[in-house]
Write a protein that holds these residues in place. Structure first.
Motif, PDB file in Angstrom:
ATOM      1  N   VAL A  90       0.855  -1.187   0.000  1.00 38.15           N
ATOM      2  CA  VAL A  90       0.000   0.000   0.000  1.00 38.15           C
ATOM      3  C   VAL A  90       0.895   1.242   0.000  1.00 38.15           C
ATOM      4  N   THR A  91       0.375   2.337  -0.539  1.00 42.92           N
ATOM      5  CA  THR A  91       1.096   3.607  -0.533  1.00 42.92           C
ATOM      6  C   THR A  91       1.035   4.183   0.874  1.00 42.92           C
ATOM      7  N   LEU A  92       2.199   4.432   1.473  1.00 39.95           N
ATOM      8  CA  LEU A  92       2.264   5.008   2.815  1.00 39.95           C
ATOM      9  C   LEU A  92       2.759   6.442   2.708  1.00 39.95           C
ATOM     10  N   LEU A  93       2.028   7.372   3.318  1.00 39.77           N
ATOM     11  CA  LEU A  93       2.396   8.780   3.261  1.00 39.77           C
ATOM     12  C   LEU A  93       2.675   9.327   4.653  1.00 39.77           C
ATOM     13  N   ALA A  94       3.627  10.262   4.701  1.00 38.29           N
ATOM     14  CA  ALA A  94       4.064  10.873   5.958  1.00 38.29           C
ATOM     15  C   ALA A  94       3.370  12.221   6.162  1.00 38.29           C
ATOM     16  N   ASP A  95       2.799  12.404   7.341  1.00 34.38           N
ATOM     17  CA  ASP A  95       2.147  13.669   7.706  1.00 34.38           C
ATOM     18  C   ASP A  95       2.636  14.111   9.087  1.00 34.38           C
ATOM     19  N   PRO A  96       3.962  14.384   9.213  1.00 35.57           N
ATOM     20  CA  PRO A  96       4.501  14.730  10.542  1.00 35.57           C
ATOM     21  C   PRO A  96       3.900  16.012  11.135  1.00 35.57           C
ATOM     22  N   GLU A  97       3.420  16.915  10.282  1.00 34.63           N
ATOM     23  CA  GLU A  97       2.796  18.149  10.802  1.00 34.63           C
ATOM     24  C   GLU A  97       1.339  17.910  11.188  1.00 34.63           C
ATOM     25  N   LYS A  98       0.812  16.732  10.836  1.00 33.87           N
ATOM     26  CA  LYS A  98      -0.563  16.327  11.151  1.00 33.87           C
ATOM     27  C   LYS A  98      -1.627  17.215  10.496  1.00 33.87           C
ATOM     28  N   ALA A  99      -1.263  17.924   9.450  1.00 33.47           N
ATOM     29  CA  ALA A  99      -2.204  18.821   8.762  1.00 33.47           C
ATOM     30  C   ALA A  99      -3.304  18.036   8.054  1.00 33.47           C
ATOM     31  N   VAL A 100      -2.930  16.969   7.363  1.00 27.70           N
ATOM     32  CA  VAL A 100      -3.922  16.160   6.643  1.00 27.70           C
ATOM     33  C   VAL A 100      -4.753  15.351   7.644  1.00 27.70           C
ATOM     34  N   LEU A 101      -4.092  14.790   8.647  1.00 29.86           N
ATOM     35  CA  LEU A 101      -4.822  14.072   9.701  1.00 29.86           C
ATOM     36  C   LEU A 101      -5.901  14.975  10.292  1.00 29.86           C
ATOM     37  N   THR A 102      -5.557  16.221  10.577  1.00 29.07           N
ATOM     38  CA  THR A 102      -6.502  17.174  11.157  1.00 29.07           C
ATOM     39  C   THR A 102      -7.614  17.517  10.166  1.00 29.07           C
ATOM     40  N   ALA A 103      -7.242  17.756   8.905  1.00 30.94           N
ATOM     41  CA  ALA A 103      -8.233  18.118   7.881  1.00 30.94           C
ATOM     42  C   ALA A 103      -9.278  17.020   7.689  1.00 30.94           C
ATOM     43  N   TYR A 104      -8.878  15.777   7.911  1.00 26.69           N
ATOM     44  CA  TYR A 104      -9.795  14.643   7.733  1.00 26.69           C
ATOM     45  C   TYR A 104     -10.493  14.241   9.037  1.00 26.69           C
ATOM     46  N   GLY A 105     -10.264  14.992  10.103  1.00 30.31           N
ATOM     47  CA  GLY A 105     -10.897  14.661  11.383  1.00 30.31           C
ATOM     48  C   GLY A 105     -10.288  13.456  12.058  1.00 30.31           C
ATOM     49  N   ALA A 106      -9.064  13.097  11.657  1.00 29.21           N
ATOM     50  CA  ALA A 106      -8.414  11.892  12.180  1.00 29.21           C
ATOM     51  C   ALA A 106      -7.352  12.217  13.239  1.00 29.21           C
ATOM     52  N   PHE A 107      -7.373  13.436  13.751  1.00 26.66           N
ATOM     53  CA  PHE A 107      -6.457  13.798  14.831  1.00 26.66           C
ATOM     54  C   PHE A 107      -7.233  14.626  15.836  1.00 26.66           C
ATOM     55  N   GLY A 108      -7.154  14.243  17.100  1.00 31.40           N
ATOM     56  CA  GLY A 108      -7.875  14.985  18.129  1.00 31.40           C
ATOM     57  C   GLY A 108      -7.976  14.174  19.400  1.00 31.40           C
ATOM     58  N   GLU A 109      -8.983  14.500  20.205  1.00 28.41           N
ATOM     59  CA  GLU A 109      -9.158  13.796  21.466  1.00 28.41           C
ATOM     60  C   GLU A 109      -9.735  12.411  21.234  1.00 28.41           C
ATOM     61  N   LYS A 110      -9.196  11.470  21.992  1.00 21.49           N
ATOM     62  CA  LYS A 110      -9.713  10.105  21.955  1.00 21.49           C
ATOM     63  C   LYS A 110      -9.501   9.494  23.330  1.00 21.49           C
ATOM     64  N   THR A 111     -10.198   8.415  23.587  1.00 17.58           N
ATOM     65  CA  THR A 111     -10.048   7.732  24.870  1.00 17.58           C
ATOM     66  C   THR A 111      -9.153   6.514  24.667  1.00 17.58           C
ATOM     67  N   MET A 112      -8.130   6.438  25.496  1.00  7.65           N
ATOM     68  CA  MET A 112      -7.205   5.305  25.440  1.00  7.65           C
ATOM     69  C   MET A 112      -6.988   4.795  26.855  1.00  7.65           C
ATOM     70  N   TYR A 113      -7.308   3.541  27.080  1.00  3.15           N
ATOM     71  CA  TYR A 113      -7.143   2.937  28.406  1.00  3.15           C
ATOM     72  C   TYR A 113      -7.831   3.776  29.480  1.00  3.15           C
ATOM     73  N   GLY A 114      -9.035   4.300  29.141  1.00  2.61           N
ATOM     74  CA  GLY A 114      -9.820   5.043  30.112  1.00  2.61           C
ATOM     75  C   GLY A 114      -9.423   6.496  30.313  1.00  2.61           C
ATOM     76  N   ARG A 115      -8.379   6.949  29.599  1.00  2.00           N
ATOM     77  CA  ARG A 115      -7.943   8.341  29.730  1.00  2.00           C
ATOM     78  C   ARG A 115      -8.174   9.069  28.423  1.00  2.00           C
ATOM     79  N   THR A 116      -8.454  10.361  28.512  1.00  6.24           N
ATOM     80  CA  THR A 116      -8.599  11.172  27.309  1.00  6.24           C
ATOM     81  C   THR A 116      -7.226  11.689  26.907  1.00  6.24           C
ATOM     82  N   VAL A 117      -6.853  11.403  25.670  1.00  2.00           N
ATOM     83  CA  VAL A 117      -5.551  11.842  25.144  1.00  2.00           C
ATOM     84  C   VAL A 117      -5.772  12.486  23.774  1.00  2.00           C
ATOM     85  N   THR A 118      -4.790  13.226  23.320  1.00  2.00           N
ATOM     86  CA  THR A 118      -4.851  13.793  21.974  1.00  2.00           C
ATOM     87  C   THR A 118      -3.923  12.969  21.098  1.00  2.00           C
ATOM     88  N   GLY A 119      -4.429  12.534  19.963  1.00  2.90           N
ATOM     89  CA  GLY A 119      -3.605  11.718  19.073  1.00  2.90           C
ATOM     90  C   GLY A 119      -4.336  11.367  17.800  1.00  2.90           C
TER      91      GLY A 119
END
Length: 155
Positions: A90-119
């Motif tokens: 598969v084509t793998l692309l790098a988004d170290p600035e997280k600009a595309v992740l953010t534009a697609y709603g794929a970066f933000g608050e989430k719950t991990m192991y019962g804690r709210t984290v940003t990722g």
């Protein structure tokens, strides 16, 4: 926190570096459907399973008119190691600035192991031939997601 995409929305345009440092744009895929999936980190167990599932089903998806692009905040060098170690196609692309992740709603608050984290929120967006969002799936599971997606797409 970015807004989640909805079916019918125009897919945000992007140009990012692949594992070899070459520039890849969403516009390069106009005329074909594209499965853009977002994952937290290369070389981790869940992300490896998901990338291998997409690679294992790449011929089936391509035959049905779908290209597959994986995007993470990793640098191109790490993506290269990931691709080599796991024999990924598969084509793998790098988004170290997280600009595309953010534009697609794929970066933000989430719950991990019962804690709210940003990722990175593990997400998959299916873009149609005209560059519009066909499906936007958030908080997907690494395991079993590709099989469910193939079933839902009727591939």
């Amino acid at each position: 926190m970015s807004e989640r995409l909805q079916p019918g929305d125009p897919a945000p345009a992007f140009t990012l570096s692949d594992a070899d440092g070459k520039q890849v744009s969403l516009a390069d895929h106009l005329g074909r459907k594209v499965i853009v999936y977002f994952y937290p980190a290369a070389l981790t167990p869940g992300c490896t399973k998901q990338a291998c599932d997409f690679t294992d089903n790449l011929d089936l998806l391509a035959g049905a008119g779908y290209d597959v692009i994986g995007i993470s905040p990793d640098k191109p060098e790490k993506l290269g190691k990931f691709r080599e170690k796991e024999s990924l196609r598969v084509t793998l692309l790098a988004d170290p600035e997280k600009a595309v992740l953010t534009a697609y709603g794929a970066f933000g608050e989430k719950t991990m192991y019962g804690r709210t984290v940003t990722g990175v929120i593990r997400s998959t967006v299916v873009v149609d031939e005209e560059g519009r969002v066909e499906r936007a799936l958030y908080n997907v599971r690494a395991t079993g997601h590709v099989a469910k997606l193939i079933k839902d797409l009727g591939v």
